[in-house]
Scaffold this motif. Structure first.
Motif, PDB file in Angstrom:
ATOM      1  N   GLY A  76       9.850   6.154   3.418  1.00  0.00           N
ATOM      2  CA  GLY A  76       9.458   5.240   2.345  1.00  0.00           C
ATOM      3  C   GLY A  76      10.542   4.306   1.861  1.00  0.00           C
ATOM      4  O   GLY A  76      10.365   3.623   0.851  1.00  0.00           O
ATOM      5  N   PHE A  77      11.671   4.214   2.577  1.00  0.00           N
ATOM      6  CA  PHE A  77      12.743   3.301   2.159  1.00  0.00           C
ATOM      7  C   PHE A  77      12.456   1.901   2.707  1.00  0.00           C
ATOM      8  O   PHE A  77      13.096   1.425   3.643  1.00  0.00           O
ATOM      9  N   THR A  78      11.489   1.242   2.107  1.00  0.00           N
ATOM     10  CA  THR A  78      11.049  -0.062   2.630  1.00  0.00           C
ATOM     11  C   THR A  78      11.479  -1.240   1.766  1.00  0.00           C
ATOM     12  O   THR A  78      11.250  -2.391   2.141  1.00  0.00           O
ATOM     13  N   ALA A  79      12.091  -0.994   0.626  1.00  0.00           N
ATOM     14  CA  ALA A  79      12.494  -2.093  -0.259  1.00  0.00           C
ATOM     15  C   ALA A  79      13.453  -3.021   0.482  1.00  0.00           C
ATOM     16  O   ALA A  79      14.439  -2.583   1.058  1.00  0.00           O
ATOM     17  N   GLY A  80      13.133  -4.306   0.471  1.00  0.00           N
ATOM     18  CA  GLY A  80      14.000  -5.279   1.118  1.00  0.00           C
ATOM     19  C   GLY A  80      13.816  -5.385   2.616  1.00  0.00           C
ATOM     20  O   GLY A  80      14.500  -6.177   3.268  1.00  0.00           O
ATOM     21  N   VAL A  81      12.905  -4.596   3.184  1.00  0.00           N
ATOM     22  CA  VAL A  81      12.633  -4.666   4.629  1.00  0.00           C
ATOM     23  C   VAL A  81      11.537  -5.699   4.853  1.00  0.00           C
ATOM     24  O   VAL A  81      10.470  -5.624   4.245  1.00  0.00           O
ATOM     25  N   PHE A  82      11.803  -6.647   5.714  1.00  0.00           N
ATOM     26  CA  PHE A  82      10.898  -7.769   5.950  1.00  0.00           C
ATOM     27  C   PHE A  82       9.485  -7.299   6.291  1.00  0.00           C
ATOM     28  O   PHE A  82       9.305  -6.446   7.170  1.00  0.00           O
ATOM     29  N   GLN A  83       8.495  -7.824   5.572  1.00  0.00           N
ATOM     30  CA  GLN A  83       7.069  -7.566   5.790  1.00  0.00           C
ATOM     31  C   GLN A  83       6.606  -6.138   5.455  1.00  0.00           C
ATOM     32  O   GLN A  83       5.418  -5.854   5.506  1.00  0.00           O
ATOM     33  N   LEU A  84       7.522  -5.237   5.155  1.00  0.00           N
ATOM     34  CA  LEU A  84       7.121  -3.832   4.998  1.00  0.00           C
ATOM     35  C   LEU A  84       7.279  -3.293   3.581  1.00  0.00           C
ATOM     36  O   LEU A  84       6.945  -2.147   3.325  1.00  0.00           O
ATOM     37  N   GLU A  85       7.816  -4.103   2.653  1.00  0.00           N
ATOM     38  CA  GLU A  85       7.968  -3.567   1.300  1.00  0.00           C
ATOM     39  C   GLU A  85       6.680  -3.760   0.513  1.00  0.00           C
ATOM     40  O   GLU A  85       5.834  -4.574   0.851  1.00  0.00           O
ATOM     41  N   GLY A  86       6.525  -2.985  -0.516  1.00  0.00           N
ATOM     42  CA  GLY A  86       5.294  -3.004  -1.319  1.00  0.00           C
ATOM     43  C   GLY A  86       4.725  -1.602  -1.398  1.00  0.00           C
ATOM     44  O   GLY A  86       4.842  -0.815  -0.461  1.00  0.00           O
ATOM     45  N   THR A  87       4.092  -1.279  -2.505  1.00  0.00           N
ATOM     46  CA  THR A  87       3.619   0.082  -2.759  1.00  0.00           C
ATOM     47  C   THR A  87       2.623   0.563  -1.709  1.00  0.00           C
ATOM     48  O   THR A  87       2.778   1.645  -1.128  1.00  0.00           O
ATOM     49  N   ALA A  88       1.581  -0.242  -1.437  1.00  0.00           N
ATOM     50  CA  ALA A  88       0.539   0.195  -0.498  1.00  0.00           C
ATOM     51  C   ALA A  88       1.081   0.277   0.926  1.00  0.00           C
ATOM     52  O   ALA A  88       0.809   1.253   1.647  1.00  0.00           O
ATOM     53  N   MET A  89       1.863  -0.716   1.331  1.00  0.00           N
ATOM     54  CA  MET A  89       2.437  -0.698   2.678  1.00  0.00           C
ATOM     55  C   MET A  89       3.335   0.518   2.857  1.00  0.00           C
ATOM     56  O   MET A  89       3.297   1.201   3.887  1.00  0.00           O
ATOM     57  N   THR A  90       4.139   0.812   1.861  1.00  0.00           N
ATOM     58  CA  THR A  90       5.038   1.974   1.929  1.00  0.00           C
ATOM     59  C   THR A  90       4.237   3.264   2.068  1.00  0.00           C
ATOM     60  O   THR A  90       4.577   4.147   2.868  1.00  0.00           O
ATOM     61  N   ARG A  91       3.142   3.366   1.310  1.00  0.00           N
ATOM     62  CA  ARG A  91       2.288   4.564   1.384  1.00  0.00           C
ATOM     63  C   ARG A  91       1.723   4.733   2.795  1.00  0.00           C
ATOM     64  O   ARG A  91       1.728   5.831   3.354  1.00  0.00           O
ATOM     65  N   PHE A  92       1.263   3.628   3.380  1.00  0.00           N
ATOM     66  CA  PHE A  92       0.708   3.692   4.735  1.00  0.00           C
ATOM     67  C   PHE A  92       1.768   4.090   5.756  1.00  0.00           C
ATOM     68  O   PHE A  92       1.494   4.865   6.678  1.00  0.00           O
ATOM     69  N   LEU A  93       2.974   3.566   5.606  1.00  0.00           N
ATOM     70  CA  LEU A  93       4.044   3.897   6.552  1.00  0.00           C
ATOM     71  C   LEU A  93       4.437   5.373   6.453  1.00  0.00           C
ATOM     72  O   LEU A  93       4.729   6.015   7.462  1.00  0.00           O
ATOM     73  N   VAL A  94       4.444   5.899   5.231  1.00  0.00           N
ATOM     74  CA  VAL A  94       4.749   7.327   5.056  1.00  0.00           C
ATOM     75  C   VAL A  94       3.656   8.175   5.711  1.00  0.00           C
ATOM     76  O   VAL A  94       3.940   9.189   6.361  1.00  0.00           O
ATOM     77  N   GLN A  95       2.400   7.746   5.573  1.00  0.00           N
ATOM     78  CA  GLN A  95       1.292   8.462   6.231  1.00  0.00           C
ATOM     79  C   GLN A  95       1.387   8.336   7.753  1.00  0.00           C
ATOM     80  O   GLN A  95       1.125   9.290   8.484  1.00  0.00           O
ATOM     81  N   MET A  96       1.773   7.184   8.217  1.00  0.00           N
ATOM     82  CA  MET A  96       1.799   6.914   9.649  1.00  0.00           C
ATOM     83  C   MET A  96       2.965   7.593  10.356  1.00  0.00           C
ATOM     84  O   MET A  96       2.823   8.093  11.457  1.00  0.00           O
ATOM     85  N   GLN A  97       4.150   7.599   9.723  1.00  0.00           N
ATOM     86  CA  GLN A  97       5.377   8.070  10.373  1.00  0.00           C
ATOM     87  C   GLN A  97       5.567   7.313  11.711  1.00  0.00           C
ATOM     88  O   GLN A  97       5.485   7.882  12.796  1.00  0.00           O
TER      89      GLN A  97
END
Length: 428
Positions: A208-229
């Motif tokens: 979930g360390f997505t802050a400042g990462v191009f195209q991937l920051e944001g609450t919902a996107m971070t949640r999906f990435l954590v689910q996806m691994q």
């Protein structure tokens, strides 16, 4: 002509435009004009000011007009649909005059501006194709000193080459981070050698360390990435393409199929080689085009025409293509009913089809920024904070992220601080 979009460091955009003007000739390169028109609310306010109607009365009328950017309403629409607005119009002569005058002014050009990124490049001097305009206030500092009098739609219709020179702050952040990394660690990184297959980077995003990462920051996107691994670039490319209002609803299904929790199905076995990388979910325009070629016997050019027809929802042409595709599929031994079902699915593709080459390019930048943040957090966050220094909300957000990564942020200090954020060795 194709519409070409190019991303550059935002602090180098003016240099690129200057280079373009020198290379092709200043009279062969022009910015594109834009016209700002009066909307319903603006017309009410401007006319009210001229008619010297009290501001509170004008404000009351203007606020009755719904502010819906995606579907703006005209004054005529509001009169027909809003009983209170119509009563105001019928019972107050001053406000009736105001509304009538504003309705006449609605849609009139208010001022001219310059397109944020669009530039025309022509083989002959631009004046031989279109009339020119003096630079507008927004274009005075830009190296290109002429502006077309025709706006974008007419430029497209004339067949002139339009190139968008877009300033991308992420590229500036990456360059600043790479300079700091070279200074502190002696490792020279650039866009061509920042790894995109580093397992630690994908694991970092999965936490979930997505802050400042191009195209991937944001609450919902971070949640999906954590689910996806995510574990490979294809996963990130798919997320870039899916994370938009229409296709976002497909993300849980994509993750379930990826994790083996949902069955991967195909309307026809011939779709498997085309859709397998996205677990049977059509995401990219290129998949649709390839399916047209393989199942419907289309040529590559015909497949691209169908892509445009679907994306622009041209009903008459769509019906012609449906018959053509089904006939071609039947020739290849595909059941007619299945062929119809496949094409019917594609008709909804306009809402979520995305260009894979675009998503892939952004996916690479996303992983490269994530790599820099994973392995060189001090340098990357310093560059990120420097780029965001004029936005207090972003600074607060990224400072909070730094603390989550156990990076200490010192307050400004007259004895130590520079103009931008910097890395400081521990003081004695």
């Amino acid at each position: 002509m194709p519409d070409i979009d190019l991303d550059f460091q935002d602090n180098k955009r003016a240099d690129i435009m200057e280079y373009c003007a020198k290379k092709y000739g200043e009279d062969h390169v022009a910015s594109i004009i834009t016209f700002n028109t009066l909307g319903a609310r603006a017309a009410i306010r401007d006319v009210g000011r001229v008619m010297d109607i009290p501001l509170n009365e004008v404000d009351r009328v203007a606020k009755m007009i719904p502010n819906i950017p995606s579907k703006p309403m005209t004054i005529k629409d509001v009169l027909e649909q809003n009983g209170e607005f119509k009563a105001l119009y019928e019972n107050d002569d001053n406000l009736k005059d105001l509304i009538d005058a504003a309705a006449d002014m609605e849609g009139v050009v208010r001022n001219a501006g310059t397109h944020a990124a669009g530039v025309v490049i022509s083989d002959k001097p631009v004046i031989e194709y279109v009339p020119l305009h003096r630079p507008t206030s927004k274009s005075e500092d830009v190296p290109i000193k002429i502006v077309t009098q025709f706006e974008m739609s007419i430029i497209d219709h004339l067949g002139l080459l339009k190139v968008d020179f877009l300033g991308l702050a992420t590229l500036t952040i990456m360059q600043q981070a790479c300079i700091l990394i070279e200074e502190r660690h002696g490792v020279k990184y650039h866009l061509g050698n920042i790894p995109i297959d580093d397992p630690e980077t994908y694991a970092f995003l999965g936490k979930g360390f997505t802050a400042g990462v191009f195209q991937l920051e944001g609450t919902a996107m971070t949640r999906f990435l954590v689910q996806m691994q995510p574990s490979k670039l294809d996963h990130i490319i798919a997320m870039v393409a899916l994370y938009r209002p229409g296709p976002m609803k497909s993300i849980p299904e994509y993750i379930d199929r990826m994790k083996g929790r949902a069955e991967i199905t195909y309307k026809h076995p011939m779709l498997e080689p085309i859709m397998s990388e996205t677990y049977g979910i059509a995401i990219y325009q290129e998949q649709l085009m390839q399916a047209c070629i393989q199942l419907g016997g289309y040529t590559a050019g015909e497949a691209d025409i169908l892509r445009k027809v679907i994306s622009k929802k041209k009903a008459v042409e769509l019906e012609k293509h449906k018959n053509k595709f089904v006939a071609g599929a039947v020739e290849k031994g595909i059941d007619e009913k299945i062929a119809y079902e496949i094409f019917t699915d594609w008709e909804g593709f306009a809402h979520y089809g995305f260009n894979k080459s675009h998503a892939a390019d952004y996916g690479v930048i996303a992983i490269q920024t994530a790599f820099l943040k994973t392995h060189y957090p001090l340098e990357y966050m310093t560059a990120l904070l420097s780029q965001s220094k004029n936005d207090s909300d972003k600074v607060a957000f990224y400072v909070s992220d730094c603390r989550a990564m156990e990076i200490t942020i010192n307050p400004p200090d007259i004895n130590y601080s520079g103009w931008d954020f910097g890395i400081e060795v521990q003081r004695a």
